[in-house]
Design a protein around this motif. Structure first.
Motif, PDB file in Angstrom:
ATOM      1  N   PRO A  67       0.841  -1.199   0.000  1.00  0.00           N
ATOM      2  CA  PRO A  67       0.000   0.000   0.000  1.00  0.00           C
ATOM      3  C   PRO A  67       0.876   1.249   0.000  1.00  0.00           C
ATOM      4  N   VAL A  68       0.501   2.246  -0.773  1.00  0.00           N
ATOM      5  CA  VAL A  68       1.248   3.499  -0.820  1.00  0.00           C
ATOM      6  C   VAL A  68       0.398   4.601  -0.206  1.00  0.00           C
ATOM      7  N   GLU A  69       0.957   5.234   0.806  1.00  0.00           N
ATOM      8  CA  GLU A  69       0.265   6.295   1.534  1.00  0.00           C
ATOM      9  C   GLU A  69       0.413   7.647   0.839  1.00  0.00           C
ATOM     10  N   SER A  70       1.620   7.909   0.343  1.00  0.00           N
ATOM     11  CA  SER A  70       1.907   9.173  -0.336  1.00  0.00           C
ATOM     12  C   SER A  70       3.180   9.004  -1.141  1.00  0.00           C
ATOM     13  N   ALA A  71       3.508  10.024  -1.911  1.00  0.00           N
ATOM     14  CA  ALA A  71       4.714   9.975  -2.732  1.00  0.00           C
ATOM     15  C   ALA A  71       5.243  11.385  -2.949  1.00  0.00           C
ATOM     16  N   HIS A  72       6.496  11.440  -3.376  1.00  0.00           N
ATOM     17  CA  HIS A  72       7.125  12.703  -3.773  1.00  0.00           C
ATOM     18  C   HIS A  72       7.849  12.481  -5.095  1.00  0.00           C
ATOM     19  N   VAL A  73       7.810  13.498  -5.929  1.00  0.00           N
ATOM     20  CA  VAL A  73       8.530  13.467  -7.196  1.00  0.00           C
ATOM     21  C   VAL A  73       9.591  14.550  -7.182  1.00  0.00           C
ATOM     22  N   MET A  74      10.632  14.336  -7.974  1.00  0.00           N
ATOM     23  CA  MET A  74      11.667  15.344  -8.159  1.00  0.00           C
ATOM     24  C   MET A  74      11.245  16.227  -9.327  1.00  0.00           C
ATOM     25  N   VAL A  75      11.236  17.532  -9.118  1.00  0.00           N
ATOM     26  CA  VAL A  75      10.828  18.452 -10.171  1.00  0.00           C
ATOM     27  C   VAL A  75      12.013  19.286 -10.655  1.00  0.00           C
ATOM     28  N   PRO A  76      11.957  19.706 -11.922  1.00  0.00           N
ATOM     29  CA  PRO A  76      13.036  20.535 -12.463  1.00  0.00           C
ATOM     30  C   PRO A  76      12.985  21.943 -11.869  1.00  0.00           C
ATOM     31  N   PRO A  77      14.012  22.734 -12.131  1.00  0.00           N
ATOM     32  CA  PRO A  77      14.029  24.101 -11.621  1.00  0.00           C
ATOM     33  C   PRO A  77      12.795  24.891 -12.087  1.00  0.00           C
ATOM     34  N   GLU A  78      12.417  25.867 -11.290  1.00  0.00           N
ATOM     35  CA  GLU A  78      11.261  26.704 -11.599  1.00  0.00           C
ATOM     36  C   GLU A  78      11.408  27.306 -12.989  1.00  0.00           C
ATOM     37  N   GLY A  79      10.317  27.313 -13.720  1.00  0.00           N
ATOM     38  CA  GLY A  79      10.323  27.851 -15.071  1.00  0.00           C
ATOM     39  C   GLY A  79      10.470  26.795 -16.152  1.00  0.00           C
ATOM     40  N   GLU A  80      10.953  25.606 -15.772  1.00  0.00           N
ATOM     41  CA  GLU A  80      11.053  24.513 -16.739  1.00  0.00           C
ATOM     42  C   GLU A  80       9.757  23.711 -16.710  1.00  0.00           C
ATOM     43  N   PRO A  81       9.349  23.152 -17.850  1.00  0.00           N
ATOM     44  CA  PRO A  81       8.088  22.398 -17.885  1.00  0.00           C
ATOM     45  C   PRO A  81       8.171  21.122 -17.044  1.00  0.00           C
ATOM     46  N   GLU A  82       7.011  20.706 -16.562  1.00  0.00           N
ATOM     47  CA  GLU A  82       6.946  19.469 -15.784  1.00  0.00           C
ATOM     48  C   GLU A  82       7.139  18.275 -16.717  1.00  0.00           C
ATOM     49  N   PRO A  83       8.045  17.379 -16.382  1.00  0.00           N
ATOM     50  CA  PRO A  83       8.257  16.190 -17.217  1.00  0.00           C
ATOM     51  C   PRO A  83       7.015  15.304 -17.259  1.00  0.00           C
ATOM     52  N   PRO A  84       6.758  14.646 -18.383  1.00  0.00           N
ATOM     53  CA  PRO A  84       5.577  13.786 -18.522  1.00  0.00           C
ATOM     54  C   PRO A  84       5.509  12.666 -17.481  1.00  0.00           C
ATOM     55  N   ALA A  85       6.651  12.185 -17.017  1.00  0.00           N
ATOM     56  CA  ALA A  85       6.643  11.093 -16.032  1.00  0.00           C
ATOM     57  C   ALA A  85       5.875  11.487 -14.777  1.00  0.00           C
ATOM     58  N   ILE A  86       5.934  12.748 -14.400  1.00  0.00           N
ATOM     59  CA  ILE A  86       5.288  13.186 -13.158  1.00  0.00           C
ATOM     60  C   ILE A  86       3.767  13.067 -13.257  1.00  0.00           C
ATOM     61  N   ALA A  87       3.201  13.496 -14.365  1.00  0.00           N
ATOM     62  CA  ALA A  87       1.746  13.358 -14.563  1.00  0.00           C
ATOM     63  C   ALA A  87       1.358  11.880 -14.568  1.00  0.00           C
ATOM     64  N   GLU A  88       2.192  11.055 -15.162  1.00  0.00           N
ATOM     65  CA  GLU A  88       1.939   9.613 -15.191  1.00  0.00           C
ATOM     66  C   GLU A  88       1.901   9.044 -13.770  1.00  0.00           C
ATOM     67  N   TYR A  89       2.857   9.439 -12.938  1.00  0.00           N
ATOM     68  CA  TYR A  89       2.900   8.958 -11.561  1.00  0.00           C
ATOM     69  C   TYR A  89       1.668   9.405 -10.780  1.00  0.00           C
ATOM     70  N   ARG A  90       1.285  10.665 -10.940  1.00  0.00           N
ATOM     71  CA  ARG A  90       0.094  11.164 -10.233  1.00  0.00           C
ATOM     72  C   ARG A  90      -1.131  10.339 -10.594  1.00  0.00           C
ATOM     73  N   SER A  91      -1.267  10.018 -11.853  1.00  0.00           N
ATOM     74  CA  SER A  91      -2.411   9.229 -12.315  1.00  0.00           C
ATOM     75  C   SER A  91      -2.397   7.827 -11.704  1.00  0.00           C
ATOM     76  N   LYS A  92      -1.251   7.185 -11.705  1.00  0.00           N
ATOM     77  CA  LYS A  92      -1.150   5.824 -11.178  1.00  0.00           C
ATOM     78  C   LYS A  92      -1.311   5.767  -9.660  1.00  0.00           C
ATOM     79  N   LEU A  93      -0.888   6.819  -8.969  1.00  0.00           N
ATOM     80  CA  LEU A  93      -0.903   6.816  -7.505  1.00  0.00           C
ATOM     81  C   LEU A  93      -2.199   7.366  -6.906  1.00  0.00           C
TER      82      LEU A  93
END
Length: 145
Positions: A67-93
């Motif tokens: 069971p997964v209670e929560s998660a954290h992702v690594m994000v790029p520096p401010e101003g850079e677009p969010e990588p597609p992997a992050i949206a994928e993780y949010r959807s799966k989690l």
């Protein structure tokens, strides 16, 4: 013989010893696993060849095992677009919350003594790192034969 699809002995051992609140790092192929993981964490290298096994594939198997209670992702520096992997993780989690940490805050979180397992993949996507917090088993999910 195990009845679960998760068969990797090192991963199974680390997860069996982890409890509520323990963390699991799923690292991409760029992650500095030799210097940015907790001292007590078991490290499993699944990075045989670039792109051969990615974080999403490992996540899919782990989500059926713990069971997964929560998660954290690594994000790029401010101003850079969010990588597609992050949206994928949010959807799966979902519905588990997924927080964001900049690169160095993510490294600090992964160095936590709560890190039970680090799985190094061959994911070639940038910022494809994921830090999971293990939750609790829901009542009635234990099966017997």
């Amino acid at each position: 013989m195990l009845l679960t699809e998760l068969l990797h002995p090192g991963i199974l051992q680390a997860l069996a010893g982890a409890g509520h609140g323990a963390r699991v790092l799923l690292a991409d192929g760029h992650y500095p696993a030799s210097t940015a993981t907790g001292a007590r964490a078991r490290t499993v290298h699944l990075n045989l060849a670039p792109g051969l096994l990615d974080v999403t594939t490992v996540l899919d198997v782990l989500l059926r095992a713990v069971p997964v209670e929560s998660a954290h992702v690594m994000v790029p520096p401010e101003g850079e677009p969010e990588p597609p992997a992050i949206a994928e993780y949010r959807s799966k989690l979902a519905p588990a919350p997924v927080g964001t940490l900049d690169r160095f805050a993510f490294y600090d979180a992964a160095r936590s003594p709560d890190l039970a397992l680090a799985v190094v993949t061959a994911d070639t996507r940038t910022y494809a790192n994921l830090l999971l917090t293990i939750g609790v088993r829901a009542e009635g999910t234990l099966t017997s034969r």
